[in-house]
Design a protein around this motif. Sequence first.
Motif, PDB file in Angstrom:
ATOM      1  N   GLY A   1      39.479 -34.800   7.652  1.00 46.19           N
ATOM      2  CA  GLY A   1      40.368 -34.187   8.632  1.00 46.19           C
ATOM      3  C   GLY A   1      40.437 -35.002   9.903  1.00 46.19           C
ATOM      4  N   SER A   2      40.362 -34.328  11.035  1.00 49.32           N
ATOM      5  CA  SER A   2      40.459 -35.011  12.328  1.00 49.32           C
ATOM      6  C   SER A   2      39.212 -35.813  12.646  1.00 49.32           C
ATOM      7  N   GLY A   3      38.088 -35.456  12.035  1.00 45.97           N
ATOM      8  CA  GLY A   3      36.816 -36.110  12.345  1.00 45.97           C
ATOM      9  C   GLY A   3      36.160 -35.560  13.593  1.00 45.97           C
ATOM     10  N   ARG A   4      36.814 -34.639  14.301  1.00 46.45           N
ATOM     11  CA  ARG A   4      36.263 -34.119  15.554  1.00 46.45           C
ATOM     12  C   ARG A   4      35.335 -32.918  15.332  1.00 46.45           C
ATOM     13  N   GLN A   5      35.342 -32.378  14.108  1.00 41.31           N
ATOM     14  CA  GLN A   5      34.516 -31.202  13.842  1.00 41.31           C
ATOM     15  C   GLN A   5      33.036 -31.604  13.709  1.00 41.31           C
ATOM     16  N   TYR A   6      32.163 -30.733  14.231  1.00 41.40           N
ATOM     17  CA  TYR A   6      30.726 -31.022  14.230  1.00 41.40           C
ATOM     18  C   TYR A   6      30.098 -30.702  12.877  1.00 41.40           C
ATOM     19  N   LEU A   7      29.111 -31.522  12.518  1.00 44.38           N
ATOM     20  CA  LEU A   7      28.440 -31.408  11.226  1.00 44.38           C
ATOM     21  C   LEU A   7      26.943 -31.210  11.463  1.00 44.38           C
ATOM     22  N   PRO A   8      26.375 -30.068  11.070  1.00 52.27           N
ATOM     23  CA  PRO A   8      24.970 -29.775  11.348  1.00 52.27           C
ATOM     24  C   PRO A   8      24.029 -30.329  10.269  1.00 52.27           C
ATOM     25  N   TRP A   9      23.662 -31.571  10.373  1.00 50.65           N
ATOM     26  CA  TRP A   9      22.809 -32.269   9.414  1.00 50.65           C
ATOM     27  C   TRP A   9      21.330 -31.981   9.692  1.00 50.65           C
ATOM     28  N   ILE A  10      20.480 -32.294   8.709  1.00 57.30           N
ATOM     29  CA  ILE A  10      19.030 -32.363   8.893  1.00 57.30           C
ATOM     30  C   ILE A  10      18.489 -33.287   7.816  1.00 57.30           C
ATOM     31  N   SER A  11      17.491 -34.082   8.121  1.00 57.02           N
ATOM     32  CA  SER A  11      16.902 -34.931   7.086  1.00 57.02           C
ATOM     33  C   SER A  11      16.155 -34.047   6.093  1.00 57.02           C
ATOM     34  N   LEU A  12      16.116 -34.460   4.829  1.00 54.35           N
ATOM     35  CA  LEU A  12      15.408 -33.662   3.840  1.00 54.35           C
ATOM     36  C   LEU A  12      13.918 -33.546   4.159  1.00 54.35           C
ATOM     37  N   PRO A  13      13.224 -34.620   4.565  1.00 53.98           N
ATOM     38  CA  PRO A  13      11.815 -34.436   4.935  1.00 53.98           C
ATOM     39  C   PRO A  13      11.620 -33.442   6.067  1.00 53.98           C
ATOM     40  N   ASP A  14      12.519 -33.427   7.042  1.00 52.91           N
ATOM     41  CA  ASP A  14      12.388 -32.453   8.133  1.00 52.91           C
ATOM     42  C   ASP A  14      12.651 -31.033   7.629  1.00 52.91           C
ATOM     43  N   TRP A  15      13.585 -30.877   6.704  1.00 49.26           N
ATOM     44  CA  TRP A  15      13.827 -29.551   6.147  1.00 49.26           C
ATOM     45  C   TRP A  15      12.582 -29.049   5.419  1.00 49.26           C
ATOM     46  N   LEU A  16      11.989 -29.896   4.603  1.00 45.65           N
ATOM     47  CA  LEU A  16      10.779 -29.512   3.867  1.00 45.65           C
ATOM     48  C   LEU A  16       9.633 -29.187   4.819  1.00 45.65           C
ATOM     49  N   ASP A  17       9.457 -30.020   5.824  1.00 50.96           N
ATOM     50  CA  ASP A  17       8.373 -29.773   6.786  1.00 50.96           C
ATOM     51  C   ASP A  17       8.622 -28.496   7.588  1.00 50.96           C
ATOM     52  N   ALA A  18       9.902 -28.221   7.900  1.00 50.39           N
ATOM     53  CA  ALA A  18      10.217 -27.012   8.665  1.00 50.39           C
ATOM     54  C   ALA A  18       9.905 -25.763   7.857  1.00 50.39           C
ATOM     55  N   VAL A  19      10.181 -25.779   6.566  1.00 49.74           N
ATOM     56  CA  VAL A  19       9.846 -24.628   5.724  1.00 49.74           C
ATOM     57  C   VAL A  19       8.338 -24.413   5.709  1.00 49.74           C
ATOM     58  N   GLY A  20       7.575 -25.494   5.530  1.00 49.05           N
ATOM     59  CA  GLY A  20       6.120 -25.369   5.583  1.00 49.05           C
ATOM     60  C   GLY A  20       5.632 -24.865   6.932  1.00 49.05           C
TER      61      GLY A  20
ATOM     62  N   LEU B   1      19.931 -40.710   7.800  1.00 43.14           N
ATOM     63  CA  LEU B   1      20.671 -41.382   6.737  1.00 43.14           C
ATOM     64  C   LEU B   1      19.918 -42.600   6.225  1.00 43.14           C
ATOM     65  N   GLN B   2      19.299 -43.325   7.119  1.00 40.31           N
ATOM     66  CA  GLN B   2      18.525 -44.496   6.698  1.00 40.31           C
ATOM     67  C   GLN B   2      17.403 -44.072   5.763  1.00 40.31           C
ATOM     68  N   GLN B   3      16.734 -42.991   6.109  1.00 42.62           N
ATOM     69  CA  GLN B   3      15.666 -42.489   5.248  1.00 42.62           C
ATOM     70  C   GLN B   3      16.232 -42.029   3.903  1.00 42.62           C
ATOM     71  N   ALA B   4      17.369 -41.358   3.938  1.00 48.15           N
ATOM     72  CA  ALA B   4      17.930 -40.777   2.722  1.00 48.15           C
ATOM     73  C   ALA B   4      18.362 -41.819   1.712  1.00 48.15           C
ATOM     74  N   VAL B   5      18.868 -42.957   2.172  1.00 41.12           N
ATOM     75  CA  VAL B   5      19.382 -43.966   1.241  1.00 41.12           C
ATOM     76  C   VAL B   5      18.424 -45.117   1.042  1.00 41.12           C
ATOM     77  N   SER B   6      17.280 -45.119   1.700  1.00 39.99           N
ATOM     78  CA  SER B   6      16.382 -46.279   1.648  1.00 39.99           C
ATOM     79  C   SER B   6      15.905 -46.575   0.237  1.00 39.99           C
ATOM     80  N   SER B   7      15.652 -45.534  -0.554  1.00 36.78           N
ATOM     81  CA  SER B   7      15.144 -45.774  -1.914  1.00 36.78           C
ATOM     82  C   SER B   7      16.231 -46.343  -2.821  1.00 36.78           C
ATOM     83  N   ILE B   8      17.508 -46.160  -2.437  1.00 34.94           N
ATOM     84  CA  ILE B   8      18.591 -46.742  -3.213  1.00 34.94           C
ATOM     85  C   ILE B   8      18.734 -48.221  -2.909  1.00 34.94           C
ATOM     86  N   THR B   9      18.648 -48.548  -1.638  1.00 30.91           N
ATOM     87  CA  THR B   9      18.969 -49.912  -1.209  1.00 30.91           C
ATOM     88  C   THR B   9      17.786 -50.843  -1.307  1.00 30.91           C
ATOM     89  N   GLN B  10      16.582 -50.319  -1.638  1.00 28.56           N
ATOM     90  CA  GLN B  10      15.418 -51.180  -1.769  1.00 28.56           C
ATOM     91  C   GLN B  10      15.538 -52.019  -3.033  1.00 28.56           C
TER      92      GLN B  10
END
Length: 298
Positions: free
Chosen positions: A187-206, A289-298
């Motif tokens: 779309g316009s690209g102006r809409q906000y996107l509420p991201w979180i890294s997967l490790p932070d999500w897992l740690d937050a649940v714990g 994003l760097q953390q999320a794709v690092s295992s792909i690009t290694q």
Amino acid sequence: MQILIAGASGFLGRRLVSHLRDAGHDVTPLVRRPPRPGEVRWDPTSGVLDATVVAAADAVINLAGAGVADKRWTSQYKQVLLDSRVDTTRTIARAIAAAPDKPRVLLNSSAVGYYGDTGDHAVDETAPAGEGFLADVCKVWEAATGPAEDAGTRVVLLRTGFPLDKDGGLLKPLYLQFRLFAGGPMGSGRQYLPWISLPDWLDAVGFLLERDVSGPVNLTGPEPVTNAEFSAALGRVLHRPSLLPVPGFALRAAVGEFGGEALASQRVLPGVLVREGFTFAHQTVEEALQQAVSSITQ
């Protein structure tokens, strides 16, 4: 800690089970098929869950629910989205209420869709519910935890944003799109996107299992970004351009009503996590994003 978990076979559930076991917890998945050793069968469609099983748990985590983006939103599938969340939550909450010994905590999945479209306005857990189908689902979904809360169990509502991981969720289809030099904002690209890294999500649940916190908690990163900023960051991480936007009308034509919800702006802040002293390993979307794709690009 003895933990029962529903939704253990999903994108987040599989990773959470491993994360909790690595942390030393004893995790028992709830399953609808014939159980394997270490699993317990239940039938949330019929409201069946043995209260004695629940009584043996210190904590219950419910991540169950049909995938929001798995199918086009027909009226029938919208009912599936609602029922798959409310039936599971209601069954767990009632079993907790009936258990002779109550689990200390119920962590129940919800979503930032609760807030609807917030535009440029930043919101935390004190904000009211918004409008739209997903907001309506979240309201009923969260309310279904009532019997557990009334019975004295601490209830935490996990209003999750977009956990970033190469193998699922928002990032999985975008990764291929960008690798093929076809990436860009929606779309316009102006809409906000509420991201979180997967490790932070897992740690937050714990973190929330142990912390004396109840009520809604936003599981989002500390710095929400616009869709255009997210796309630019992903392009930098993958060394690809981010110049091909997906027009809003094309998205709506492709996926129907879900396309309109996908274009909503949600500038959601993790107010409770910050207040309670949770430490984010990934402070920016580019770090996540760097953390999320690092295992792909290694």
